[in-house]
Enzyme design. Structure first.
Site, PDB file in Angstrom:
ATOM      1  CG  ASP A   4      -0.036  -0.106   2.514  1.00  0.00           C
ATOM      2  OD1 ASP A   4       0.167  -1.247   2.957  1.00  0.00           O
ATOM      3  OD2 ASP A   4       0.464   0.909   3.019  1.00  0.00           O
ATOM      4  CG  ASP A  27       1.490   4.883   5.649  1.00  0.00           C
ATOM      5  OD1 ASP A  27       0.926   3.981   6.291  1.00  0.00           O
ATOM      6  OD2 ASP A  27       1.967   5.881   6.182  1.00  0.00           O
TER       7      ASP A  27
HETATM    8  N1  LIG Z   1       1.295   1.311   5.694  1.00  0.00           N
HETATM    9  C1  LIG Z   1       1.808   0.447   6.578  1.00  0.00           C
HETATM   10  N2  LIG Z   1       2.269   0.898   7.758  1.00  0.00           N
HETATM   11  C2  LIG Z   1       2.799   0.015   8.644  1.00  0.00           C
HETATM   12  N3  LIG Z   1       2.869  -1.304   8.424  1.00  0.00           N
HETATM   13  C3  LIG Z   1       2.402  -1.775   7.261  1.00  0.00           C
HETATM   14  N4  LIG Z   1       2.348  -3.015   6.779  1.00  0.00           N
HETATM   15  C4  LIG Z   1       1.785  -2.967   5.573  1.00  0.00           C
HETATM   16  N5  LIG Z   1       1.470  -1.684   5.245  1.00  0.00           N
HETATM   17  C5  LIG Z   1       1.846  -0.927   6.296  1.00  0.00           C
END
Ligand SMILES: Nc1ncnc2[nH]cnc12
Ligand SMILES: CSC[C@H]1O[C@H](OP(=O)(O)O)[C@H](O)[C@@H]1O
Length: 310
Positions: free
Chosen positions: A224, A226
């Site tokens: 992703d 974030d």
């Molecule tokens: N955006 C994110 N922040 C922290 N841990 C994660 N693991 C997968 N995506 C994450």
């Protein structure tokens, strides 16, 4: 040499046997296939309970030990992982090098979901975890300047090439406490710091692997953006599951190529991962806590004159 399928696991490591590869599977990776002669083993550790049983077996001619970081069924959140028991239990099975496989968020436009990043640096922002095997009565300060093993990393890159999985070579992984994802201000702060990916698990795991004199490499698999990206919704567990599972499938293919590559090579690491404690302990033998020294039998056995790494 016996055919791998007929092999029985043994913790005896006669001189000249290949290294034992430890695989820590993160979110989405709760088991691996392609292991022959495999069995789940309940492992004990003076540091408490590991996340789950260990899956022991062979990939080709190479011994491997798999541990699902959060346990099968993803029961354990990042802050409650018993990282000390996990690393200690792996070491007690003869593990000499650890490949960490992790889901992560991306902090960079050019690292979209699906990208695999071979991490070479960390920024540790965790604050609610036991971070060392050492402590009162037995003090040690290992170097974390170069927190991952470049020799092991080179093999991961080569395995990626072999199976057609591109891997970005190098990246800084910001380790947050979690379990909540970041605020927008935090995400932008970490981007400003030059961090590349973000996750919740690789610290203190990498620090403890170093203290235990094990090679450690981390493959971070982006799920992703974030919450910083103006064109993407902020991360939720629901929204990342599909990418997580696709990444896990590709990670399994990578492991099958990687582990046999490590068979038969010299156990000793030229980077010094296996001798990290040689220059780290400050408490002289006469001042050491006997109780803590006893708990450190596997982690620091080599420098205390017990059996340990070469
Ligand atoms: N955006 C994110 N922040 C922290 N841990 C994660 N693991 C997968 N995506 C994450
Ligand atoms: C399921 S997303 C959040 C979760 O995934 C990562 O864990 P791991 O490194 O074990 O794959 C991240 O750090 C969070 O713990």
């Amino acid at each position: 040499m016996a055919h791998a399928a007929s092999r029985q696991w043994s913790t005896d490591q006669p001189p000249g046997t290949p290294p034992v590869v430890g695989l820590i599977g993160g979110s989405g990776l709760y088991a691996i296939d392609g292991l022959t002669g495999s069995a789940w083993l309940r492992a004990s550790s003076p540091w408490g309970e590991p996340s789950d049983e260990l899956l022991l077996g062979y990939i080709g001619d190479q011994k491997a030990v798999f541990l699902p970081r959060h346990g099968r069924g993803h029961r354990i959140p990042p802050s409650d992982l018993n990282n000390r028991a996990n690393i200690d239990a792996l070491k007690r099975q003869g593990v000499t090098e650890i490949v960490s496989l992790s889901a992560c968020g991306s902090l960079r436009e050019d690292l979209p979901p699906g990208t695999f990043v071979l991490v070479d640096q960390f920024i540790d922002r965790t604050f609610a975890r036991a971070k060392s095997f050492f402590g009162e009565g037995f003090v040690a300060h290992v170097s974390m300047a170069h927190p991952v093993c470049s020799r092991l990393g080179a093999e991961i890159l080569a395995a990626g090439e072999e199976v057609g999985i591109p891997i970005v070579n190098g990246g800084t992984y910001l380790v947050m406490e979690g379990p909540q994802f970041s605020t927008l201000a935090e995400s932008n702060l970490y981007r400003g710091w030059g961090c590349d990916v973000i996750g919740m698990t690789n610290m203190p795991e990498a620090k403890l692997a170093r203290e235990a004199e094990l090679c450690y490499a981390s493959l971070a698999m982006v799920t992703d953006f974030d919450c910083w990206h103006p064109d993407h919704d902020h991360v939720t567990v629901d929204s990342l599951i599909k990418v997580l599972n696709d990444n896990a499938d590709r990670a399994r293919a990578l492991i099958k190529a990687l582990v046999p590559r490590l068979a038969g090579r010299n156990v000793a690491c030229h980077q010094g991962c296996h001798t990290a404690l040689a220059t780290a302990v400050i408490t002289p033998p006469h001042a050491r806590s006997p109780d803590l020294a006893a708990k450190l039998d596997a982690v620091a056995g080599r420098i205390m004159g017990n059996v340990g790494n070469p």
